[in-house]
Design a protein around this motif. Structure first.
Motif, PDB file in Angstrom:
ATOM      1  N   VAL A  62      -2.790   9.836  -9.516  1.00  0.00           N
ATOM      2  CA  VAL A  62      -1.801   9.001 -10.223  1.00  0.00           C
ATOM      3  C   VAL A  62      -1.087   8.075  -9.240  1.00  0.00           C
ATOM      4  CG1 VAL A  62       0.333   9.053 -11.572  1.00  0.00           C
ATOM      5  CG2 VAL A  62      -1.499  10.691 -12.066  1.00  0.00           C
ATOM      6  N   LEU A  63      -0.761   8.601  -8.056  1.00  0.00           N
ATOM      7  CA  LEU A  63      -0.084   7.785  -7.050  1.00  0.00           C
ATOM      8  C   LEU A  63      -0.940   6.597  -6.627  1.00  0.00           C
ATOM      9  CD1 LEU A  63       2.394   7.513  -5.182  1.00  0.00           C
ATOM     10  CD2 LEU A  63       1.185   8.922  -3.516  1.00  0.00           C
ATOM     11  N   LEU A  64      -2.243   6.832  -6.424  1.00  0.00           N
ATOM     12  CA  LEU A  64      -3.139   5.754  -6.015  1.00  0.00           C
ATOM     13  C   LEU A  64      -3.322   4.726  -7.127  1.00  0.00           C
ATOM     14  CD1 LEU A  64      -5.922   7.743  -4.114  1.00  0.00           C
ATOM     15  CD2 LEU A  64      -4.287   6.128  -3.117  1.00  0.00           C
ATOM     16  N   VAL A  65      -3.592   5.200  -8.334  1.00  0.00           N
ATOM     17  CA  VAL A  65      -3.858   4.274  -9.437  1.00  0.00           C
ATOM     18  C   VAL A  65      -2.630   3.435  -9.763  1.00  0.00           C
ATOM     19  CG1 VAL A  65      -4.474   4.108 -11.878  1.00  0.00           C
ATOM     20  CG2 VAL A  65      -5.662   5.732 -10.407  1.00  0.00           C
ATOM     21  N   VAL A  66      -1.498   4.097  -9.940  1.00  0.00           N
ATOM     22  CA  VAL A  66      -0.274   3.381 -10.311  1.00  0.00           C
ATOM     23  C   VAL A  66       0.289   2.623  -9.109  1.00  0.00           C
ATOM     24  CG1 VAL A  66       2.070   3.616 -11.207  1.00  0.00           C
ATOM     25  CG2 VAL A  66       0.224   5.054 -12.118  1.00  0.00           C
ATOM     26  N   GLY A  67       0.306   3.265  -7.923  1.00  0.00           N
ATOM     27  CA  GLY A  67       0.881   2.624  -6.745  1.00  0.00           C
ATOM     28  C   GLY A  67       0.111   1.388  -6.308  1.00  0.00           C
ATOM     29  N   ILE A  68      -1.206   1.517  -6.161  1.00  0.00           N
ATOM     30  CA  ILE A  68      -2.000   0.356  -5.745  1.00  0.00           C
ATOM     31  C   ILE A  68      -2.018  -0.699  -6.837  1.00  0.00           C
ATOM     32  CG2 ILE A  68      -4.338  -0.398  -5.145  1.00  0.00           C
ATOM     33  CD1 ILE A  68      -4.747   2.220  -3.725  1.00  0.00           C
ATOM     34  N   GLY A  69      -2.077  -0.260  -8.095  1.00  0.00           N
ATOM     35  CA  GLY A  69      -2.035  -1.223  -9.190  1.00  0.00           C
ATOM     36  C   GLY A  69      -0.738  -2.011  -9.204  1.00  0.00           C
ATOM     37  N   LEU A  70       0.385  -1.319  -9.012  1.00  0.00           N
ATOM     38  CA  LEU A  70       1.689  -1.997  -8.983  1.00  0.00           C
ATOM     39  C   LEU A  70       1.796  -2.921  -7.780  1.00  0.00           C
ATOM     40  CD1 LEU A  70       4.501  -2.299 -10.215  1.00  0.00           C
ATOM     41  CD2 LEU A  70       5.232  -0.316  -8.871  1.00  0.00           C
ATOM     42  N   LEU A  71       1.310  -2.464  -6.624  1.00  0.00           N
ATOM     43  CA  LEU A  71       1.353  -3.291  -5.419  1.00  0.00           C
ATOM     44  C   LEU A  71       0.512  -4.552  -5.580  1.00  0.00           C
ATOM     45  CD1 LEU A  71       2.283  -3.589  -2.481  1.00  0.00           C
ATOM     46  CD2 LEU A  71       0.252  -2.281  -1.798  1.00  0.00           C
ATOM     47  N   ALA A  72      -0.693  -4.405  -6.133  1.00  0.00           N
ATOM     48  CA  ALA A  72      -1.546  -5.579  -6.350  1.00  0.00           C
ATOM     49  C   ALA A  72      -0.892  -6.559  -7.314  1.00  0.00           C
ATOM     50  CB  ALA A  72      -2.907  -5.137  -6.890  1.00  0.00           C
ATOM     51  N   GLY A  73      -0.269  -6.036  -8.362  1.00  0.00           N
ATOM     52  CA  GLY A  73       0.408  -6.918  -9.303  1.00  0.00           C
ATOM     53  C   GLY A  73       1.574  -7.656  -8.680  1.00  0.00           C
ATOM     54  N   LEU A  74       2.352  -6.971  -7.841  1.00  0.00           N
ATOM     55  CA  LEU A  74       3.488  -7.612  -7.187  1.00  0.00           C
ATOM     56  C   LEU A  74       3.038  -8.697  -6.220  1.00  0.00           C
ATOM     57  CD1 LEU A  74       5.773  -4.503  -6.458  1.00  0.00           C
ATOM     58  CD2 LEU A  74       6.223  -6.371  -8.075  1.00  0.00           C
ATOM     59  N   VAL A  75       1.965  -8.434  -5.479  1.00  0.00           N
ATOM     60  CA  VAL A  75       1.461  -9.425  -4.522  1.00  0.00           C
ATOM     61  C   VAL A  75       1.031 -10.696  -5.244  1.00  0.00           C
ATOM     62  CG1 VAL A  75      -0.396  -9.930  -2.898  1.00  0.00           C
ATOM     63  CG2 VAL A  75       0.797  -7.739  -2.776  1.00  0.00           C
ATOM     64  N   VAL A  76       0.284 -10.538  -6.322  1.00  0.00           N
ATOM     65  CA  VAL A  76      -0.196 -11.712  -7.059  1.00  0.00           C
ATOM     66  C   VAL A  76       0.965 -12.408  -7.772  1.00  0.00           C
ATOM     67  CG1 VAL A  76      -1.689 -12.475  -8.946  1.00  0.00           C
ATOM     68  CG2 VAL A  76      -2.492 -10.726  -7.362  1.00  0.00           C
ATOM     69  N   ALA A  77       1.881 -11.652  -8.344  1.00  0.00           N
ATOM     70  CA  ALA A  77       2.994 -12.235  -9.083  1.00  0.00           C
ATOM     71  C   ALA A  77       3.920 -13.040  -8.175  1.00  0.00           C
ATOM     72  CB  ALA A  77       3.783 -11.145  -9.804  1.00  0.00           C
ATOM     73  N   ASN A  78       4.076 -12.609  -6.909  1.00  0.00           N
ATOM     74  CA  ASN A  78       4.980 -13.289  -5.981  1.00  0.00           C
ATOM     75  C   ASN A  78       4.277 -14.314  -5.100  1.00  0.00           C
ATOM     76  OD1 ASN A  78       7.263 -11.820  -6.826  1.00  0.00           O
ATOM     77  ND2 ASN A  78       6.665 -10.084  -5.526  1.00  0.00           N
ATOM     78  N   SER A  79       3.024 -14.582  -5.404  1.00  0.00           N
ATOM     79  CA  SER A  79       2.282 -15.589  -4.651  1.00  0.00           C
ATOM     80  C   SER A  79       2.033 -16.801  -5.527  1.00  0.00           C
ATOM     81  CB  SER A  79       0.957 -15.017  -4.149  1.00  0.00           C
ATOM     82  OG  SER A  79       0.104 -14.727  -5.244  1.00  0.00           O
ATOM     83  N   SER A  80       1.394 -17.781  -4.933  1.00  0.00           N
ATOM     84  CA  SER A  80       1.093 -19.004  -5.685  1.00  0.00           C
ATOM     85  C   SER A  80      -0.270 -18.926  -6.358  1.00  0.00           C
ATOM     86  CB  SER A  80       1.121 -20.206  -4.737  1.00  0.00           C
ATOM     87  OG  SER A  80       0.208 -20.027  -3.661  1.00  0.00           O
ATOM     88  N   SER A  81      -0.835 -17.727  -6.428  1.00  0.00           N
ATOM     89  CA  SER A  81      -2.162 -17.560  -7.029  1.00  0.00           C
ATOM     90  C   SER A  81      -2.122 -17.930  -8.500  1.00  0.00           C
ATOM     91  CB  SER A  81      -2.637 -16.116  -6.871  1.00  0.00           C
ATOM     92  OG  SER A  81      -2.705 -15.764  -5.504  1.00  0.00           O
ATOM     93  N   ASP A  82      -3.154 -18.651  -8.915  1.00  0.00           N
ATOM     94  CA  ASP A  82      -3.273 -19.046 -10.310  1.00  0.00           C
ATOM     95  C   ASP A  82      -4.413 -18.264 -10.943  1.00  0.00           C
ATOM     96  OD1 ASP A  82      -3.129 -20.235 -12.735  1.00  0.00           O
ATOM     97  OD2 ASP A  82      -3.871 -22.204 -12.101  1.00  0.00           O
TER      98      ASP A  82
END
Length: 289
Positions: A62-82
């Motif tokens: 659960v830590l890996l799935v939710v943690g890495i998923g949340l981290l990946a979402g934050l990185v993309v959300a706070n970047s200029s990625s389209d």
């Protein structure tokens, strides 16, 4: 003054013997209930929820799935990625790929660990029907792995949709939601069930885990180092049917342009798991515990 004596216990009733009983003077007053699969399921559920390996492996999953998923979402959300034209659900792949190793490990331990500790002798004494024991283990483990994966994958998917709505990601369709939650959860649970069957066949935790980690990663790693043109078709086959690629298909971001698509990965792992599990049932009947 005399000490009062305790009351004399009444004699036990004379139980009538059952017809044909080898003990003609006694019949047990305790009702005898024929054991069935429900009893084996209750036993296996008690065992799997009471050992620490279940808590640790599922906790890390659960830590890996939710943690890495949340981290990946934050990185993309706070970047200029389209993410124009892409589904927000695709980022859930990374956490599940790593988390699948936890499910593989727990699947192996569910069967193989009893051979290491000798607990399997007690289990088979309590339930002489070996096929019933393995069936109960398989059902309990599959349902537990499916539910935990479904909850984790759905939570990550909801977070990604909410976080990436300003990055141009398209809203997932109903079919995409189904594949990225129920579909991928069934795939991970079947992968764990395959590990359980391998653990029953190998009867050694470290060996079975090593085999399953090799099945998970080896085809993709080997394909990456196939530079010869004569091995091009072999390289493509390893890419297409590697577990990471099949897992990515549930998120519509396959590593290969050909090969399995749609729900094909689920039918592939279902077929392989059925074959190995059938072999585990057959060997369990023939070999000594």
């Amino acid at each position: 003054m005399s000490t009062p004596q305790p009351p004399t216990p009444q004699a036990a009733p004379e139980w009538q013997a059952a017809p044909g009983s080898p003990y003609p003077t006694y019949t047990s007053p305790i009702p005898v209930v024929r054991a069935h699969l429900g009893h084996a399921l209750a036993s296996e559920w008690t065992k799997i929820k009471s050992v620490r390996s279940t808590l640790w492996t599922l906790g890390v999953f659960v830590l890996l799935v939710v943690g890495i998923g949340l981290l990946a979402g934050l990185v993309v959300a706070n970047s200029s990625s389209d993410l124009a034209g892409e589904s927000a659900l695709s980022l859930g792949f990374f956490g599940l790929l790593l988390g699948s190793m936890c499910v593989i490990t727990l699947g192996v331990l569910t069967t193989a660990s009893e051979y290491g500790t000798g607990m399997v002798r007690t289990t088979m004494t309590a339930c002489p029907s070996r096929s019933r024991v393995l069936a109960a283990k398989a059902i309990v483990f599959f349902l537990m792995a499916f539910v935990v994966t479904l909850v984790s994958a759905t939570l990550v998917a909801m977070l990604h949709v909410a976080m990436l709505e300003d990055n141009g990601a398209v809203d997932p369709t109903g079919a995409e939601w189904l594949k990225a939650t129920v579909g991928v959860s069934l795939y991970i649970a079947l992968l764990g069930l395959l590990s359980l069957a391998v653990g029953s066949v190998i009867r050694h935790s470290a060996g079975a885990i090593t085999i399953m980690i090799g099945v998970l990663l080896a085809p993709l790693v080997i394909a990456l180092f196939m530079f010869s043109e004569s091995l091009k078709e072999v390289q493509e086959a390893l890419f297409e049917y590697s577990i990471p690629n099949q897992l990515s298909i549930f998120y519509a971001n396959s590593l290969s342009e050909s090969g399995p698509s749609g729900w094909d990965p689920l039918w592939i792992v279902l077929g392989v798991t059925a074959v190995v599990l059938a072999g585990a049932f057959a060997l369990l009947q023939k070999r000594d515990v």
